[in-house]
Design a protein around this motif. Structure first.
Motif, short mmCIF file in Angstrom:
data_model
loop_
_atom_site.label_atom_id
_atom_site.label_comp_id
_atom_site.label_asym_id
_atom_site.label_seq_id
_atom_site.Cartn_x
_atom_site.Cartn_y
_atom_site.Cartn_z
N GLY A 35 -6.23 3.91 18.08
CA GLY A 35 -6.53 4.78 16.94
C GLY A 35 -5.34 4.96 16.03
N ALA A 36 -4.15 5.05 16.61
CA ALA A 36 -2.94 5.20 15.80
C ALA A 36 -2.71 3.94 14.95
N PHE A 37 -2.94 2.77 15.54
CA PHE A 37 -2.82 1.54 14.76
C PHE A 37 -3.87 1.48 13.65
N ALA A 38 -5.08 1.91 13.93
CA ALA A 38 -6.13 1.91 12.91
C ALA A 38 -5.78 2.86 11.77
N LEU A 39 -5.27 4.05 12.11
CA LEU A 39 -4.85 5.00 11.07
C LEU A 39 -3.71 4.43 10.24
N ALA A 40 -2.72 3.85 10.89
CA ALA A 40 -1.59 3.28 10.16
C ALA A 40 -2.04 2.15 9.24
N GLY A 41 -2.93 1.31 9.73
CA GLY A 41 -3.45 0.22 8.88
C GLY A 41 -4.23 0.76 7.70
N GLY A 42 -5.01 1.81 7.92
CA GLY A 42 -5.77 2.41 6.83
C GLY A 42 -4.87 3.01 5.77
N VAL A 43 -3.80 3.66 6.20
CA VAL A 43 -2.85 4.26 5.25
C VAL A 43 -2.17 3.17 4.43
N ILE A 44 -1.74 2.11 5.09
CA ILE A 44 -1.09 1.02 4.38
C ILE A 44 -2.02 0.38 3.37
N LEU A 45 -3.27 0.15 3.76
CA LEU A 45 -4.23 -0.44 2.83
C LEU A 45 -4.56 0.50 1.68
N ALA A 46 -4.65 1.79 1.95
CA ALA A 46 -4.98 2.76 0.91
C ALA A 46 -3.84 2.88 -0.11
N ARG A 47 -2.61 2.75 0.37
CA ARG A 47 -1.46 2.84 -0.53
C ARG A 47 -1.30 1.57 -1.35
N GLY A 48 -1.89 0.50 -0.90
CA GLY A 48 -1.79 -0.77 -1.63
C GLY A 48 -0.49 -1.50 -1.39
N ASP A 49 0.16 -1.24 -0.27
CA ASP A 49 1.42 -1.91 0.04
C ASP A 49 1.21 -3.35 0.51
N LYS A 50 0.00 -3.72 0.72
CA LYS A 50 -0.26 -5.05 1.25
C LYS A 50 -0.30 -6.07 0.15
#
Length: 52
Positions: free
Chosen positions: A37-52
């Motif tokens: 769940g922590a990895f899923a949250l971190a991935g969601g935050v990164i995608l939402a910020r557009g850092d990818k």
């Protein structure tokens, strides 16, 4: 083949996160879910910020 290499870092990060979650789950089942769940949250935050 070039398309595969373009997605290779994402595939490796996902496989690494799955392996860490699975390893934590082998130690303690709730820990595996929490780590996943922590990895899923971190991935969601990164995608939402557009850092990818």
């Amino acid at each position: 083949m070039k398309e595969l290499f373009a997605h290779l870092p994402d595939i490796l990060m996902l496989a690494g996160a799955a392996a860490i979650s699975f390893g934590a789950g082998m130690v303690s089942m709730p820990a595996g879910w929490i780590v996943g769940g922590a990895f899923a949250l971190a991935g969601g935050v990164i995608l939402a910020r557009g850092d990818k």
